[in-house]
Design a protein around this motif. Structure first.
Motif, PDB file in Angstrom:
ATOM      1  N   PRO A   1       0.864  -1.181  -0.050  1.00 27.78           N
ATOM      2  CA  PRO A   1      -0.110   0.079   0.604  1.00 27.78           C
ATOM      3  C   PRO A   1       0.990   1.331   0.213  1.00 27.78           C
ATOM      4  O   PRO A   1       0.603   1.866  -1.040  1.00 27.78           O
ATOM      5  CB  PRO A   1      -1.152  -0.196   1.512  1.00 27.78           C
ATOM      6  N   LEU A   2       1.456   1.556   0.545  1.00 28.38           N
ATOM      7  CA  LEU A   2       2.835   2.424   0.927  1.00 28.38           C
ATOM      8  C   LEU A   2       3.626   2.619  -0.571  1.00 28.38           C
ATOM      9  O   LEU A   2       3.778   4.065  -1.074  1.00 28.38           O
ATOM     10  CB  LEU A   2       4.118   2.263   2.288  1.00 28.38           C
TER      11      LEU A   2
ATOM     12  N   ARG B   1       2.144   1.271  -3.167  1.00 27.82           N
ATOM     13  CA  ARG B   1       1.562   2.508  -4.471  1.00 27.82           C
ATOM     14  C   ARG B   1       1.076   3.675  -4.089  1.00 27.82           C
ATOM     15  O   ARG B   1       0.969   4.252  -5.026  1.00 27.82           O
ATOM     16  CB  ARG B   1       0.036   1.388  -4.069  1.00 27.82           C
ATOM     17  N   GLU B   2       0.986   4.282  -3.172  1.00 27.62           N
ATOM     18  CA  GLU B   2       0.546   5.284  -2.761  1.00 27.62           C
ATOM     19  C   GLU B   2       1.782   6.318  -3.203  1.00 27.62           C
ATOM     20  O   GLU B   2       1.819   7.319  -3.765  1.00 27.62           O
ATOM     21  CB  GLU B   2       0.488   5.807  -1.395  1.00 27.62           C
ATOM     22  N   ASN B   3       2.843   6.000  -2.982  1.00 31.12           N
ATOM     23  CA  ASN B   3       4.634   6.619  -3.343  1.00 31.12           C
ATOM     24  C   ASN B   3       5.131   6.798  -4.714  1.00 31.12           C
ATOM     25  O   ASN B   3       5.149   7.469  -5.151  1.00 31.12           O
ATOM     26  CB  ASN B   3       6.087   6.168  -2.605  1.00 31.12           C
TER      27      ASN B   3
ATOM     28  N   LEU C   1       2.522   6.664  -6.903  1.00 29.50           N
ATOM     29  CA  LEU C   1       0.807   7.165  -7.768  1.00 29.50           C
ATOM     30  C   LEU C   1       1.036   8.345  -7.472  1.00 29.50           C
ATOM     31  O   LEU C   1       1.160   9.313  -8.736  1.00 29.50           O
ATOM     32  CB  LEU C   1      -0.803   7.076  -6.919  1.00 29.50           C
ATOM     33  N   VAL C   2       2.110   9.361  -6.201  1.00 30.75           N
ATOM     34  CA  VAL C   2       1.817  10.705  -5.778  1.00 30.75           C
ATOM     35  C   VAL C   2       3.374  11.378  -6.964  1.00 30.75           C
ATOM     36  O   VAL C   2       3.241  12.244  -7.349  1.00 30.75           O
ATOM     37  CB  VAL C   2       2.137  10.684  -4.396  1.00 30.75           C
TER      38      VAL C   2
ATOM     39  N   ILE D   1      -2.431  -2.343  -9.620  1.00 36.09           N
ATOM     40  CA  ILE D   1      -3.087  -1.200 -10.019  1.00 36.09           C
ATOM     41  C   ILE D   1      -3.999  -1.172 -11.092  1.00 36.09           C
ATOM     42  O   ILE D   1      -3.534  -1.365 -12.318  1.00 36.09           O
ATOM     43  CB  ILE D   1      -1.963   0.362 -10.090  1.00 36.09           C
TER      44      ILE D   1
END
Length: 175
Positions: A145-146, A148-150, A152-153, A174
């Motif tokens: 999850p982390l 993916r977040e990084n 996408l950001v 994703i």
């Protein structure tokens, strides 16, 4: 203790192998005995051995067929062929089916002891490797999850991402 299954159609041979080797001092125990390959495979349903020591020439299912079945269904099980057949075609087949060692009879207890030391170290090493891989998978799933977040950001901010964007999207599942 690693579990060993002895497979030979001659009871005298099985008992000789069982009784002349100090299995426990090398971290092994005789978990069972079988008279042929078919009987040996039935043993697997109840009790998965780590090592199978088998002869080649047996009724119903020979040692090469047994090695092939074990290699297919139980790839982590080590198979040792202990035989009086000094035939290159048997050795070739043994290699094809992932046999760990091919030993010609008569064999000295000293030779089996050396083999057991090497086998124990190999099994331990492979077990440790599997555990490390499982640990890495677990930590990757926990971190996903982390990650993916990084990713996408960075994508939204227009920062360059390492590797192919499409492959990273696929790897991180994703949508």
């Amino acid at each position: 203790m690693f579990k060993v299954l002895l497979v030979d159609d001659e009871e005298e041979v099985r008992h000789g192998i069982r009784d002349r080797i100090d299995w426990t001092s090398y971290g092994f125990e005789i978990a069972g005995e079988a008279e042929n390959g078919r009987e040996a495979l039935n043993f697997f349903d109840d009790f998965l051995p780590d090592v199978v020591v088998t002869d080649i020439n047996m009724p119903f299912m020979d040692g090469i067929e047994l090695a092939a079945e074990i290699n297919e269904a139980y790839p982590t099980v080590k198979v040792i062929i202990l035989t009086g057949f000094d035939d290159f075609k048997f050795a070739q087949a043994a290699i094809k089916y992932g046999v760990s060692d091919y030993i010609l009879k008569p064999v000295l207890p000293k030779d089996i002891n050396e083999l057991l030391e090497k086998l124990r170290d190999r099994i331990n090493s492979e077990k440790e490797e599997r555990e490390n891989i499982e640990s890495l998978r677990f930590h990757y799933k926990e971190s996903l999850p982390l990650l993916r977040e990084n990713f996408l950001v960075n994508l939204i901010l227009g920062k360059p991402v390492s590797g192919s964007t499409e492959s990273r999207i696929r790897d991180m599942n994703i949508k």
